[in-house]
Structures are given as C-alpha cells and as structure tokens.
Scaffold this active site. Structure first.
Site, PDB file in Angstrom:
ATOM      1  N   SER A  47      -7.958  82.552  13.064  1.00  0.00           N
ATOM      2  CA  SER A  47      -8.141  81.375  12.997  1.00  0.00           C
ATOM      3  C   SER A  47      -7.186  81.374  15.283  1.00  0.00           C
ATOM      4  O   SER A  47      -7.030  82.418  15.496  1.00  0.00           O
ATOM      5  CB  SER A  47      -6.456  80.688  12.766  1.00  0.00           C
ATOM      6  OG  SER A  47      -7.001  81.166  11.460  1.00  0.00           O
ATOM      7  N   GLY A  48      -7.141  80.246  16.052  1.00  0.00           N
ATOM      8  CA  GLY A  48      -6.803  80.270  16.764  1.00  0.00           C
ATOM      9  C   GLY A  48      -8.240  80.107  17.788  1.00  0.00           C
ATOM     10  O   GLY A  48      -9.182  79.931  17.389  1.00  0.00           O
ATOM     11  N   SER A  49      -8.050  79.637  18.720  1.00  0.00           N
ATOM     12  CA  SER A  49      -8.679  79.915  20.203  1.00  0.00           C
ATOM     13  C   SER A  49      -9.471  80.973  20.412  1.00  0.00           C
ATOM     14  O   SER A  49     -10.849  81.122  21.163  1.00  0.00           O
ATOM     15  CB  SER A  49      -8.559  79.080  21.213  1.00  0.00           C
ATOM     16  OG  SER A  49      -7.388  79.561  21.853  1.00  0.00           O
ATOM     17  N   THR A  50      -8.989  82.387  20.202  1.00  0.00           N
ATOM     18  CA  THR A  50     -10.173  83.093  20.278  1.00  0.00           C
ATOM     19  C   THR A  50     -11.204  83.556  19.682  1.00  0.00           C
ATOM     20  O   THR A  50     -11.789  84.318  19.611  1.00  0.00           O
ATOM     21  CB  THR A  50      -8.715  84.315  21.104  1.00  0.00           C
ATOM     22  OG1 THR A  50      -7.854  84.384  21.257  1.00  0.00           O
ATOM     23  CG2 THR A  50      -9.522  86.173  21.577  1.00  0.00           C
ATOM     24  N   GLY A 106      -6.977  86.926  15.877  1.00  0.00           N
ATOM     25  CA  GLY A 106      -5.726  86.603  17.728  1.00  0.00           C
ATOM     26  C   GLY A 106      -4.088  86.709  17.251  1.00  0.00           C
ATOM     27  O   GLY A 106      -3.576  86.987  16.349  1.00  0.00           O
ATOM     28  N   ALA A 107      -3.749  86.696  18.313  1.00  0.00           N
ATOM     29  CA  ALA A 107      -2.087  86.996  18.515  1.00  0.00           C
ATOM     30  C   ALA A 107      -1.116  85.358  18.999  1.00  0.00           C
ATOM     31  O   ALA A 107      -1.883  85.163  20.490  1.00  0.00           O
ATOM     32  CB  ALA A 107      -1.593  88.601  18.568  1.00  0.00           C
ATOM     33  N   GLY A 120       1.279  80.344  15.752  1.00  0.00           N
ATOM     34  CA  GLY A 120       1.263  79.433  16.676  1.00  0.00           C
ATOM     35  C   GLY A 120       0.077  78.329  16.082  1.00  0.00           C
ATOM     36  O   GLY A 120       0.659  77.058  16.713  1.00  0.00           O
ATOM     37  N   GLU A 127      -3.359  83.836   6.675  1.00  0.00           N
ATOM     38  CA  GLU A 127      -3.604  85.045   7.544  1.00  0.00           C
ATOM     39  C   GLU A 127      -3.083  86.200   7.486  1.00  0.00           C
ATOM     40  O   GLU A 127      -4.190  87.514   6.982  1.00  0.00           O
ATOM     41  CB  GLU A 127      -3.001  84.719   9.713  1.00  0.00           C
ATOM     42  CG  GLU A 127      -4.220  83.735   9.864  1.00  0.00           C
ATOM     43  CD  GLU A 127      -3.649  82.918  11.348  1.00  0.00           C
ATOM     44  OE1 GLU A 127      -3.958  82.941  12.110  1.00  0.00           O
ATOM     45  OE2 GLU A 127      -2.446  83.803  11.765  1.00  0.00           O
ATOM     46  N   LYS A 145      -0.508  87.535  26.285  1.00  0.00           N
ATOM     47  CA  LYS A 145      -0.296  88.045  24.743  1.00  0.00           C
ATOM     48  C   LYS A 145      -0.025  89.459  25.210  1.00  0.00           C
ATOM     49  O   LYS A 145       0.854  89.592  23.809  1.00  0.00           O
ATOM     50  CB  LYS A 145      -1.442  88.194  23.837  1.00  0.00           C
ATOM     51  CG  LYS A 145      -2.135  87.008  23.896  1.00  0.00           C
ATOM     52  CD  LYS A 145      -1.211  85.370  23.432  1.00  0.00           C
ATOM     53  CE  LYS A 145      -1.719  84.030  23.844  1.00  0.00           C
ATOM     54  NZ  LYS A 145      -2.577  83.904  22.377  1.00  0.00           N
TER      55      LYS A 145
HETATM   56  C1  5RP Z   1      -2.802  80.575  14.404  1.00  0.00           C
HETATM   57  C2  5RP Z   1      -2.610  81.812  15.463  1.00  0.00           C
HETATM   58  C3  5RP Z   1      -3.365  82.310  16.250  1.00  0.00           C
HETATM   59  O1  5RP Z   1      -3.847  83.386  15.859  1.00  0.00           O
HETATM   60  C4  5RP Z   1      -2.865  82.952  17.347  1.00  0.00           C
HETATM   61  O2  5RP Z   1      -1.965  81.528  17.520  1.00  0.00           O
HETATM   62  C5  5RP Z   1      -3.922  82.900  18.580  1.00  0.00           C
HETATM   63  O3  5RP Z   1      -4.008  82.090  18.869  1.00  0.00           O
HETATM   64  P1  5RP Z   1      -5.337  81.652  20.194  1.00  0.00           P
HETATM   65  O4  5RP Z   1      -5.923  82.687  19.783  1.00  0.00           O
HETATM   66  O5  5RP Z   1      -5.819  80.403  20.501  1.00  0.00           O
HETATM   67  O6  5RP Z   1      -4.103  82.361  21.375  1.00  0.00           O
HETATM   68  O7  5RP Z   1      -2.053  82.933  15.122  1.00  0.00           O
HETATM   69  O8  5RP Z   1      -1.710  80.467  12.971  1.00  0.00           O
END
Ligand code: 5RP
Length: 254
Positions: A47-50, A106-107, A120, A127, A145
């Site tokens: 999950s997340g933007s990446t 992502g992380a 985040g 996850e 990151k």
């Molecule tokens: C969501 C996550 C996401 O993978 C992490 O916050 C990274 O997000 P992004 O790719 O937007 O930086 O753990 O719970």
C-alpha cells in the site's frame, strides 16, 4: 514580494514532488521487472504512493506486453484492492492464495539491516499478514526512506495498531517499557481517531532516536501487550530494497 516568494516556494515544492515521484517510479518499475516473471502466479500488493507505480507497471505488462499471463494479485489494504480492480488485474485473497510468490510494498524507513518502519498509511497489519505469506518480500522506496539506523528519517514514529478499548493502557505500557511518546493518530481537523481497515486505532510511537534499540526484541515485547494487534516494525521480513535516488540512479540493498 510576498507573491514571488510564495510562487518560488510552490515551484520548489512541486519540483520536490516531481523528483520524489521519479524516484518512486524507478524503484517500482525495476522491482516489478526483476521480480515478476511469467512464472509468477501470486503477487502480494502493498500500500501507499509508491505502490501505485508498481500496479501501473503490472498493468502495462499484463495488458500491453502480455507478459504476465497467470498473475493473481493479493491486496494488503482497501487501497491496494481498489488499485488492482481499477487496473483490471486479477484479484486474489488469502483464503485461496495463501502461498504468495513475491510481495512488493513501500516503507516509511529502511535501516541498513533491512529493518522497516511501515504503516504511515495505516495498513501495517494486513501488510504484515500478506508479507508473511510470501516467499520473497521486495521493498520499493524513494531516497528519503533510506537510513543507517531507524529514526534518522522518520520523525512520526512507529505505528502500532491497537484495539480501540486499549489505546490508553497500551500507550503507557510502551512508554514505560521503552521511553519516548506514543500518540493516538488523529484525523485531519481533529475529526477523531483514524480508524484502520480493520476498525482499530493507531498509536504513533516516537521512540528515543538516540537510544540503541534491539528492534527484534522491541517488536516482540510490544506485540505481547494485550490490545496490540500489530506493530509497524518489520524485522527479518524484507529480502531486498530498491531505492530510487535523487539523481535518477537506483540503489539496491539486500
Ligand atoms: C502504508 C505503508 C506504506 O507502504 C508506507 O507508508 C510507504 O508509503 P509511500 O510509498 O506512500 O511512501 O506502510 O501503511
């Protein structure tokens, strides 16, 4: 003048976003092209933007290039599920697909031993469950990151998913055990606590950045507190991390 300054600030913020997006895209596309092959049957989607760039590249491979004939995607959140459906990929679930070939996510921060802070976006519990079913866990992230030790980059702390009834006792127990401060995550405009996909609350534990923590031990101890459903500490889970760098190159850590 005021408007020139604010225009300049706006342009520099826009440039940062474009640079970060390019870094995320590079990491995401490389990971997909190196880890997802025509033999990959089940892929876990983080999950997340990446991850948006991951799913876009998968859709290109499935629909334009026709190179992923058998791919089933297992989501780690409501957002991931929507992404899979929006790109017309085959949606799976852990009931039928509990053996996952590769999980890509992502992380929020990654240290030099591949210990991760995640959550985040509040999806840490699902996850971690989906990641735990995967043979290989691959992380994709931009250069902000990347840390030698946790706490260098991520000032918002380690997310902990808690049963709503337990958020106050869990907060105090974590602070007594390991110091720092654990705060309930509140929605924008103070509209009340953020509620996860699983109907729980989140604590963000700002640990003591200068203290030496054994993250495996911390993760196990926090997980044992009644009311804690999952921590955003991912220890010994990731096999490889791709970082898109600011200068357009890629760093790979394993
Ligand atoms: C969501 C996550 C996401 O993978 C992490 O916050 C990274 O997000 P992004 O790719 O937007 O930086 O753990 O719970």
């Amino acid at each position: 003048s005021k408007s020139t300054i604010s225009r300049r600030t706006f342009c520099s913020e826009m440039n940062d976003i474009i640079e970060l997006d390019a870094a995320k895209r590079l990491a995401a596309e490389t990971a997909v092209d190196q880890y997802v092959t025509e033999d990959t049957k089940v892929l876990g989607i983080g999950s997340g933007s990446t991850i948006v760039f991951v799913v876009q590249r998968l859709a290109e491979r499935v629909w334009k290039e026709g190179t992923l004939p058998e791919l089933i995607c297992v989501p780690s959140s409501f957002q991931a599920r929507q992404l899979i459906l929006d790109h017309n990929l085959t949606l799976g679930d852990l009931d039928r697909n509990y053996k996952i070939d590769v999980y890509i996510d992502g992380a929020d921060e990654v240290d030099s031993s591949l210990v991760l802070i995640k959550g985040g976006g509040g999806c840490l519990m699902q996850e971690k469950i989906v990641a735990s079913c995967a043979k290989t866990v691959v992380i994709v992230a931009d250069y902000t990151k990347r840390s030698l030790r946790l706490g260098e980059q991520w000032c918002k702390g380690i997310p902990i998913e808690v049963a709503p009834i337990a958020h106050v006792p869990v907060k105090h127990k974590i602070e007594e055990l390991f110091g720092g401060e654990a705060q309930l995550r509140i929605a924008l405009k103070k509209a009340g606590p953020i509620v996860t996909d699983n109907g729980n609350f989140l604590l963000d534990w700002r640990f003591v950045a200068k203290r030496e923590y054994d993250w495996d031990e911390v993760n196990k101890a926090i997980s044992m507190i009644p009311g804690v459903l999952e921590t955003g500490l991912f220890v010994n889970m990731a096999h490889k991390c791709y970082f898109g760098m600011a200068n357009g190159t890629l760093k790979v850590q394993s």
